[in-house]
Design an enzyme around this catalytic site. Sequence first.
Site, PDB file in Angstrom:
ATOM      1  N   ASP A  49      -2.763  -1.241  -5.672  1.00 52.83           N
ATOM      2  CA  ASP A  49      -1.933  -0.104  -6.079  1.00 52.83           C
ATOM      3  C   ASP A  49      -1.977  -0.014  -7.600  1.00 52.83           C
ATOM      4  O   ASP A  49      -2.366  -0.971  -8.276  1.00 52.83           O
ATOM      5  CB  ASP A  49      -0.485  -0.274  -5.604  1.00 52.83           C
ATOM      6  CG  ASP A  49       0.227   1.057  -5.384  1.00 52.83           C
ATOM      7  OD1 ASP A  49       0.460   1.762  -6.383  1.00 52.83           O
ATOM      8  OD2 ASP A  49       0.546   1.388  -4.230  1.00 52.83           O
ATOM      9  N   ASP A  75      -6.535   1.753  -9.991  1.00 49.43           N
ATOM     10  CA  ASP A  75      -6.727   3.013  -9.271  1.00 49.43           C
ATOM     11  C   ASP A  75      -7.954   2.883  -8.363  1.00 49.43           C
ATOM     12  O   ASP A  75      -9.091   2.888  -8.835  1.00 49.43           O
ATOM     13  CB  ASP A  75      -6.920   4.131 -10.288  1.00 49.43           C
ATOM     14  CG  ASP A  75      -7.162   5.491  -9.644  1.00 49.43           C
ATOM     15  OD1 ASP A  75      -7.178   5.574  -8.400  1.00 49.43           O
ATOM     16  OD2 ASP A  75      -7.348   6.463 -10.407  1.00 49.43           O
ATOM     17  N   ASN A 102      -4.836   3.519   2.655  1.00 49.35           N
ATOM     18  CA  ASN A 102      -3.527   4.166   2.690  1.00 49.35           C
ATOM     19  C   ASN A 102      -3.247   5.027   1.460  1.00 49.35           C
ATOM     20  O   ASN A 102      -2.291   5.808   1.476  1.00 49.35           O
ATOM     21  CB  ASN A 102      -2.439   3.088   2.825  1.00 49.35           C
ATOM     22  CG  ASN A 102      -1.046   3.666   2.727  1.00 49.35           C
ATOM     23  OD1 ASN A 102      -0.642   4.482   3.559  1.00 49.35           O
ATOM     24  ND2 ASN A 102      -0.309   3.280   1.690  1.00 49.35           N
ATOM     25  N   TYR A 172      -3.604  19.391   0.299  1.00 52.59           N
ATOM     26  CA  TYR A 172      -3.193  18.209   1.061  1.00 52.59           C
ATOM     27  C   TYR A 172      -3.699  18.303   2.504  1.00 52.59           C
ATOM     28  O   TYR A 172      -4.286  17.349   3.028  1.00 52.59           O
ATOM     29  CB  TYR A 172      -1.673  18.090   1.033  1.00 52.59           C
ATOM     30  CG  TYR A 172      -1.138  16.864   1.716  1.00 52.59           C
ATOM     31  CD1 TYR A 172      -1.280  15.599   1.152  1.00 52.59           C
ATOM     32  CD2 TYR A 172      -0.460  16.955   2.933  1.00 52.59           C
ATOM     33  CE1 TYR A 172      -0.777  14.465   1.774  1.00 52.59           C
ATOM     34  CE2 TYR A 172       0.050  15.837   3.564  1.00 52.59           C
ATOM     35  CZ  TYR A 172      -0.109  14.592   2.976  1.00 52.59           C
ATOM     36  OH  TYR A 172       0.388  13.475   3.603  1.00 52.59           O
ATOM     37  N   LYS A 176      -6.462  15.778   4.271  1.00 53.52           N
ATOM     38  CA  LYS A 176      -6.105  14.980   5.439  1.00 53.52           C
ATOM     39  C   LYS A 176      -6.980  15.323   6.640  1.00 53.52           C
ATOM     40  O   LYS A 176      -7.280  14.468   7.477  1.00 53.52           O
ATOM     41  CB  LYS A 176      -4.620  15.150   5.761  1.00 53.52           C
ATOM     42  CG  LYS A 176      -3.701  14.521   4.721  1.00 53.52           C
ATOM     43  CD  LYS A 176      -3.929  13.031   4.580  1.00 53.52           C
ATOM     44  CE  LYS A 176      -2.952  12.367   3.637  1.00 53.52           C
ATOM     45  NZ  LYS A 176      -3.143  10.906   3.528  1.00 53.52           N
TER      46      LYS A 176
END
Length: 265
Positions: A49, A75, A102, A172, A176
């Site tokens: 993260d 990153d 994730n 978005y 996805k």
Amino acid sequence: MEQTDVVEEGVEMGRLANRIGVVTGAAQGIGRAIAISLAEEGADVVLGDIDSQGLQETARAVSALGRQARTVVGDSTEAEVANALVDVAVQDLGRIDILVNNVGGARVGKIWEFSDEDWDFVIRLNLRSMFCCTRAATPHMIAQRSGRIISISSGARHGSPWQSYYLGASAYSTSKAGIHGFTRDVALELSEYGINVNAVAPGPILTERGREYFSAHEQDEYSAKKMTPLRRYGEVKEISDVVTFLASDEASYITGQTIDVNGGR
């Protein structure tokens, strides 16, 4: 890029005993829940993260379960960081059995107002980390002829009324949907090597960020709760449980699938 580690001895067994996992976006929310769930089932984990403090909190939670945790701060849309996550798993812990992609997020805006910069940011955030980490992990999984790759998609790949009507979320939703296509293709590419590739598509989940958004839009005609047949929001554990199942031997005959965990939406 900064690397640290938190380690505590333990021998608890579970469905993932002696396996090594990498989880991106592990500093909070769904990513943290996934890391903890994998550890509860016996896996040691490498956590990635950009949030170093949150990452250490997740690592401490994993360590408290008696499992080993390593952290890589950086990153993971950058190939160098993605490679480092896999290298730490292989070099420090011996192998990589599970990859959970994730990392993700959104910027909102109606299509006629959306900037090039915001579009590129969302597409990169939701797709490039998955690509870079999967590319880094697959040679090791191919060599051992086993592995589990699980990416976090979203019910938004079909369009989410509570986002689209009120805020605009085309970038978005597009990204996805891309996770679904990536999952289908890579599952076929890797099937001969015994590597299972799947995705999980959450509905409205009560993450730290989600709570604020859902509360602000509770009374909308097309609110997330009203549009969900079970009439409630999901909990992060309800996502991590499915990811852990897909990482286990119980899901050995499942590949190329996007599993909806969305309350029936």
